[in-house]
Design a protein around this motif. Structure first.
Motif, short mmCIF file in Angstrom:
data_model
loop_
_atom_site.label_atom_id
_atom_site.label_comp_id
_atom_site.label_asym_id
_atom_site.label_seq_id
_atom_site.Cartn_x
_atom_site.Cartn_y
_atom_site.Cartn_z
N LEU A 33 0.84 -1.20 0.00
CA LEU A 33 0.00 0.00 0.00
C LEU A 33 0.87 1.25 0.00
N PHE A 34 1.90 1.26 0.83
CA PHE A 34 2.80 2.42 0.88
C PHE A 34 3.51 2.61 -0.45
N ALA A 35 3.94 1.51 -1.06
CA ALA A 35 4.61 1.60 -2.36
C ALA A 35 3.65 2.17 -3.41
N GLN A 36 2.40 1.72 -3.39
CA GLN A 36 1.41 2.26 -4.33
C GLN A 36 1.17 3.74 -4.06
N PHE A 37 1.05 4.12 -2.82
CA PHE A 37 0.81 5.52 -2.48
C PHE A 37 1.88 6.42 -3.07
N ASN A 38 3.12 5.98 -3.01
CA ASN A 38 4.23 6.78 -3.52
C ASN A 38 4.36 6.72 -5.04
N ARG A 39 3.72 5.75 -5.70
CA ARG A 39 3.87 5.58 -7.15
C ARG A 39 2.56 5.69 -7.92
N GLU A 40 1.43 5.71 -7.23
CA GLU A 40 0.08 5.75 -7.80
C GLU A 40 -0.40 4.39 -8.29
N LYS A 41 0.50 3.56 -8.77
CA LYS A 41 0.15 2.20 -9.19
C LYS A 41 1.39 1.34 -9.07
N LEU A 42 1.18 0.03 -9.04
CA LEU A 42 2.29 -0.91 -8.89
C LEU A 42 2.46 -1.73 -10.16
N PRO A 43 3.69 -1.93 -10.59
CA PRO A 43 3.89 -2.82 -11.74
C PRO A 43 3.43 -4.24 -11.40
N ASN A 44 2.78 -4.87 -12.33
CA ASN A 44 2.34 -6.26 -12.14
C ASN A 44 3.53 -7.16 -12.46
N ASN A 45 4.52 -7.09 -11.57
CA ASN A 45 5.78 -7.77 -11.79
C ASN A 45 6.24 -8.35 -10.45
N ARG A 79 -9.37 1.02 -2.95
CA ARG A 79 -9.71 1.83 -1.77
C ARG A 79 -8.65 2.90 -1.54
N LEU A 80 -7.38 2.54 -1.73
CA LEU A 80 -6.32 3.54 -1.57
C LEU A 80 -6.46 4.64 -2.61
N VAL A 81 -6.82 4.30 -3.82
CA VAL A 81 -7.03 5.31 -4.86
C VAL A 81 -8.14 6.26 -4.42
N LYS A 82 -9.24 5.70 -3.95
CA LYS A 82 -10.39 6.50 -3.50
C LYS A 82 -10.00 7.43 -2.35
N GLU A 83 -9.28 6.92 -1.37
CA GLU A 83 -8.90 7.73 -0.21
C GLU A 83 -7.87 8.80 -0.58
N THR A 84 -6.99 8.49 -1.52
CA THR A 84 -6.00 9.47 -1.96
C THR A 84 -6.68 10.62 -2.70
N ILE A 85 -7.65 10.31 -3.54
CA ILE A 85 -8.40 11.35 -4.26
C ILE A 85 -9.19 12.20 -3.27
N LYS A 86 -9.84 11.54 -2.32
CA LYS A 86 -10.61 12.25 -1.30
C LYS A 86 -9.73 13.22 -0.51
N ARG A 87 -8.55 12.77 -0.12
CA ARG A 87 -7.62 13.62 0.63
C ARG A 87 -7.13 14.77 -0.25
N GLY A 88 -6.84 14.49 -1.52
CA GLY A 88 -6.41 15.54 -2.45
C GLY A 88 -7.47 16.61 -2.62
N ASN A 89 -8.73 16.20 -2.72
CA ASN A 89 -9.83 17.16 -2.84
C ASN A 89 -9.94 18.03 -1.59
N PHE A 90 -9.75 17.42 -0.42
CA PHE A 90 -9.79 18.16 0.84
C PHE A 90 -8.67 19.20 0.88
N ILE A 91 -7.47 18.79 0.50
CA ILE A 91 -6.33 19.72 0.50
C ILE A 91 -6.59 20.87 -0.47
N ASP A 92 -7.11 20.56 -1.65
CA ASP A 92 -7.43 21.61 -2.62
C ASP A 92 -8.43 22.61 -2.05
N LYS A 93 -9.45 22.10 -1.39
CA LYS A 93 -10.48 22.95 -0.80
C LYS A 93 -9.88 23.84 0.29
N GLN A 94 -9.00 23.28 1.11
CA GLN A 94 -8.36 24.06 2.17
C GLN A 94 -7.45 25.14 1.59
N GLN A 95 -6.77 24.84 0.48
CA GLN A 95 -5.91 25.84 -0.14
C GLN A 95 -6.74 26.99 -0.70
#
Length: 115
Positions: A33-45, A79-95
């Protein structure tokens, strides 16, 4: 993810969705999950994924249930994609709110100290 250094972890959902995992499988899942968070997606390798999870061969049959192929070359935890987008939207709104000057000051002074 410089503007978004975190994501929300809903403990009850996470615990309920990983209760069946061994400690080793859970550790592998969290690292991926942490690796995906830092890369957005994981290689299927498997060679790439095993760098994050040393017990990859032993754990992947269970952990793989949490990742979906987004095409032949990549995996994601939805789920991580969904939560990352949700957090990004919150940050944008706060900015945007911050650029407006933040919360307006309260014009009324309290008459007395609260009890």
């Amino acid at each position: 993810m410089a503007n978004n250094p975190s994501f929300s972890l809903y403990v009850n959902d996470f615990e309920g969705g990983t209760r069946h995992m061994t400690d080793e499988e859970l550790g592998c899942y969290v690292r991926l999950l942490f690796a995906q968070f830092n890369r957005e997606k994981l290689p299927n390798n498997p060679d790439f994924l095993s760098r994050f999870c040393t017990s990859f061969e032993k754990s992947w049959s269970i952990v793989s249930e949490k990742f979906e192929k987004i095409d032949d070359n990549f995996l994601q935890n939805k789920r991580l994609v969904k939560e990352t987008i949700k957090r990004g939207n919150f940050i944008d709104k706060q900015q945007v709110n911050g650029r407006k000057g933040g919360r307006p000051p309260n014009k009324q002074k309290p008459i007395k100290n609260p009890n």
